[in-house]
Scaffold this motif. Sequence first.
Motif, PDB file in Angstrom:
ATOM      1  N   GLY A   1      76.624  33.946  87.045  1.00 47.94           N
ATOM      2  CA  GLY A   1      78.018  33.840  86.630  1.00 47.94           C
ATOM      3  C   GLY A   1      78.274  32.629  85.752  1.00 47.94           C
ATOM      4  N   ALA A   2      77.205  32.000  85.269  1.00 47.37           N
ATOM      5  CA  ALA A   2      77.335  30.828  84.400  1.00 47.37           C
ATOM      6  C   ALA A   2      76.206  30.842  83.385  1.00 47.37           C
ATOM      7  N   SER A   3      76.411  30.144  82.293  1.00 45.82           N
ATOM      8  CA  SER A   3      75.340  30.026  81.309  1.00 45.82           C
ATOM      9  C   SER A   3      74.191  29.231  81.915  1.00 45.82           C
ATOM     10  N   THR A   4      73.005  29.386  81.337  1.00 41.61           N
ATOM     11  CA  THR A   4      71.847  28.636  81.834  1.00 41.61           C
ATOM     12  C   THR A   4      72.113  27.136  81.744  1.00 41.61           C
ATOM     13  N   LYS A   5      72.735  26.707  80.646  1.00 45.12           N
ATOM     14  CA  LYS A   5      73.045  25.291  80.463  1.00 45.12           C
ATOM     15  C   LYS A   5      73.971  24.785  81.562  1.00 45.12           C
ATOM     16  N   LYS A   6      75.023  25.565  81.849  1.00 44.65           N
ATOM     17  CA  LYS A   6      75.984  25.163  82.878  1.00 44.65           C
ATOM     18  C   LYS A   6      75.335  25.139  84.255  1.00 44.65           C
ATOM     19  N   PHE A   7      74.482  26.119  84.535  1.00 45.32           N
ATOM     20  CA  PHE A   7      73.799  26.170  85.829  1.00 45.32           C
ATOM     21  C   PHE A   7      72.898  24.947  85.995  1.00 45.32           C
ATOM     22  N   ARG A   8      72.219  24.542  84.925  1.00 47.36           N
ATOM     23  CA  ARG A   8      71.385  23.332  84.983  1.00 47.36           C
ATOM     24  C   ARG A   8      72.228  22.113  85.334  1.00 47.36           C
ATOM     25  N   GLU A   9      73.377  22.007  84.697  1.00 47.41           N
ATOM     26  CA  GLU A   9      74.241  20.852  84.946  1.00 47.41           C
ATOM     27  C   GLU A   9      74.730  20.823  86.386  1.00 47.41           C
ATOM     28  N   LEU A  10      75.101  21.990  86.912  1.00 47.69           N
ATOM     29  CA  LEU A  10      75.628  22.071  88.274  1.00 47.69           C
ATOM     30  C   LEU A  10      74.581  21.711  89.324  1.00 47.69           C
ATOM     31  N   HIS A  11      73.306  22.003  89.024  1.00 49.15           N
ATOM     32  CA  HIS A  11      72.245  21.794  90.013  1.00 49.15           C
ATOM     33  C   HIS A  11      71.287  20.664  89.624  1.00 49.15           C
ATOM     34  N   ASN A  12      71.668  19.893  88.601  1.00 49.41           N
ATOM     35  CA  ASN A  12      70.851  18.743  88.165  1.00 49.41           C
ATOM     36  C   ASN A  12      69.418  19.138  87.859  1.00 49.41           C
ATOM     37  N   ILE A  13      69.256  20.235  87.128  1.00 50.13           N
ATOM     38  CA  ILE A  13      67.932  20.731  86.768  1.00 50.13           C
ATOM     39  C   ILE A  13      67.558  20.165  85.398  1.00 50.13           C
ATOM     40  N   PRO A  14      66.413  19.511  85.280  1.00 48.82           N
ATOM     41  CA  PRO A  14      66.011  18.929  83.989  1.00 48.82           C
ATOM     42  C   PRO A  14      65.894  19.995  82.892  1.00 48.82           C
ATOM     43  N   LYS A  15      66.206  19.619  81.680  1.00 48.04           N
ATOM     44  CA  LYS A  15      66.087  20.524  80.549  1.00 48.04           C
ATOM     45  C   LYS A  15      64.637  20.961  80.380  1.00 48.04           C
ATOM     46  N   GLY A  16      64.441  22.238  80.155  1.00 45.85           N
ATOM     47  CA  GLY A  16      63.098  22.772  79.984  1.00 45.85           C
ATOM     48  C   GLY A  16      62.489  23.312  81.261  1.00 45.85           C
ATOM     49  N   GLU A  17      63.097  22.995  82.401  1.00 47.98           N
ATOM     50  CA  GLU A  17      62.607  23.497  83.684  1.00 47.98           C
ATOM     51  C   GLU A  17      63.311  24.812  84.016  1.00 47.98           C
ATOM     52  N   SER A  18      62.557  25.780  84.482  1.00 45.04           N
ATOM     53  CA  SER A  18      63.130  27.086  84.805  1.00 45.04           C
ATOM     54  C   SER A  18      64.166  26.963  85.913  1.00 45.04           C
TER      55      SER A  18
ATOM     56  N   SER B   1      64.856  33.598  74.374  1.00 46.51           N
ATOM     57  CA  SER B   1      65.836  32.746  75.070  1.00 46.51           C
ATOM     58  C   SER B   1      67.132  33.493  75.326  1.00 46.51           C
ATOM     59  N   ASN B   2      67.577  34.257  74.330  1.00 45.13           N
ATOM     60  CA  ASN B   2      68.823  35.016  74.487  1.00 45.13           C
ATOM     61  C   ASN B   2      68.714  36.027  75.625  1.00 45.13           C
ATOM     62  N   GLU B   3      67.569  36.693  75.712  1.00 48.22           N
ATOM     63  CA  GLU B   3      67.384  37.704  76.761  1.00 48.22           C
ATOM     64  C   GLU B   3      67.337  37.049  78.134  1.00 48.22           C
ATOM     65  N   ASN B   4      66.654  35.924  78.178  1.00 52.16           N
ATOM     66  CA  ASN B   4      66.558  35.173  79.432  1.00 52.16           C
ATOM     67  C   ASN B   4      67.936  34.678  79.873  1.00 52.16           C
ATOM     68  N   ASN B   5      68.688  34.126  78.920  1.00 50.36           N
ATOM     69  CA  ASN B   5      70.026  33.614  79.222  1.00 50.36           C
ATOM     70  C   ASN B   5      70.978  34.735  79.631  1.00 50.36           C
ATOM     71  N   LEU B   6      70.818  35.899  79.002  1.00 50.31           N
ATOM     72  CA  LEU B   6      71.664  37.045  79.349  1.00 50.31           C
ATOM     73  C   LEU B   6      71.496  37.410  80.817  1.00 50.31           C
ATOM     74  N   LEU B   7      70.261  37.531  81.262  1.00 48.18           N
ATOM     75  CA  LEU B   7      69.990  37.906  82.651  1.00 48.18           C
ATOM     76  C   LEU B   7      70.455  36.815  83.615  1.00 48.18           C
ATOM     77  N   ASN B   8      70.173  35.576  83.253  1.00 47.98           N
ATOM     78  CA  ASN B   8      70.572  34.465  84.125  1.00 47.98           C
ATOM     79  C   ASN B   8      72.088  34.380  84.291  1.00 47.98           C
ATOM     80  N   SER B   9      72.817  34.595  83.199  1.00 46.41           N
ATOM     81  CA  SER B   9      74.273  34.480  83.257  1.00 46.41           C
ATOM     82  C   SER B   9      74.892  35.589  84.103  1.00 46.41           C
ATOM     83  N   ILE B  10      74.294  36.776  84.062  1.00 46.64           N
ATOM     84  CA  ILE B  10      74.807  37.877  84.885  1.00 46.64           C
ATOM     85  C   ILE B  10      74.584  37.559  86.371  1.00 46.64           C
ATOM     86  N   ILE B  11      73.426  37.026  86.684  1.00 40.84           N
ATOM     87  CA  ILE B  11      73.074  36.719  88.074  1.00 40.84           C
ATOM     88  C   ILE B  11      73.898  35.561  88.633  1.00 40.84           C
TER      89      ILE B  11
END
Length: 221
Positions: A152-169, A140-150
């Motif tokens: 500019g936000a944490s995976t959690k924050k990106f989900r909130e901004l785009h209304n992405i359900p928890k657990g969905e890529s 999860s840490n490695e995945n979140n690291l790459l996502n945040s670089i791409i």
Amino acid sequence: MKMLVRPNEFGIFADISRNVKTNSLFVAKFFGKEHNHVLRDIENLECSEEFKLSNFGQITYKDSRGRKQRCCEMTKNGFMFLALGYTGKKAAYIREDYIRRFDEMERFISTLNVVKDDFSVLTDGIRAVYGDDAPQYVYSNENNLLNSIITGASTKKFRELHNIPKGESIRPYLTAQQLDVLDKLQKVDTGLLLSTPDYKTRKRLLQEYYDKLQSAKSDCA
């Protein structure tokens, strides 16, 4: 119905099996036709039953009054067969634009598949460094690291901004350009896992690599 990629402005989406489709509601909207007329046109198509079963599928939706109504999903081939019956200059322009959007979605899904395959290589690298019993948070840490670089936000924050359900890529919600850069970062990270196991150092190197990619992109613009 579960989707891999949500419908774009043309109603083109990818289902969970990565099939690219649209539906009769969007066809009616863009070609300026009554929806029931589009459904009638689909029923009256002079094609084999095999083709119709492979490229059209009946679904339902709820209208503005909450009533269940008929609708029809279709593949790119199904759309092309149907839309060939809509003539005139405007219809030709819309048909051409739709085909281009289908092609764009297919390329996006292809890139998504490559990123997914390369992530499998990255997870192999994680196991090589941490062993087969590596805790889930390492992945999860490695995945979140790459996502945040791409993004500019944490995976959690990106989900909130785009209304992405928890657990969905979140990756189907990235742009094609972001996916392309993500694939490059994953490959670099796979090598860094073996040569630079320290997380903070690896994060800094990946960020520097990303910044260089963005700088080179700006210079070419």
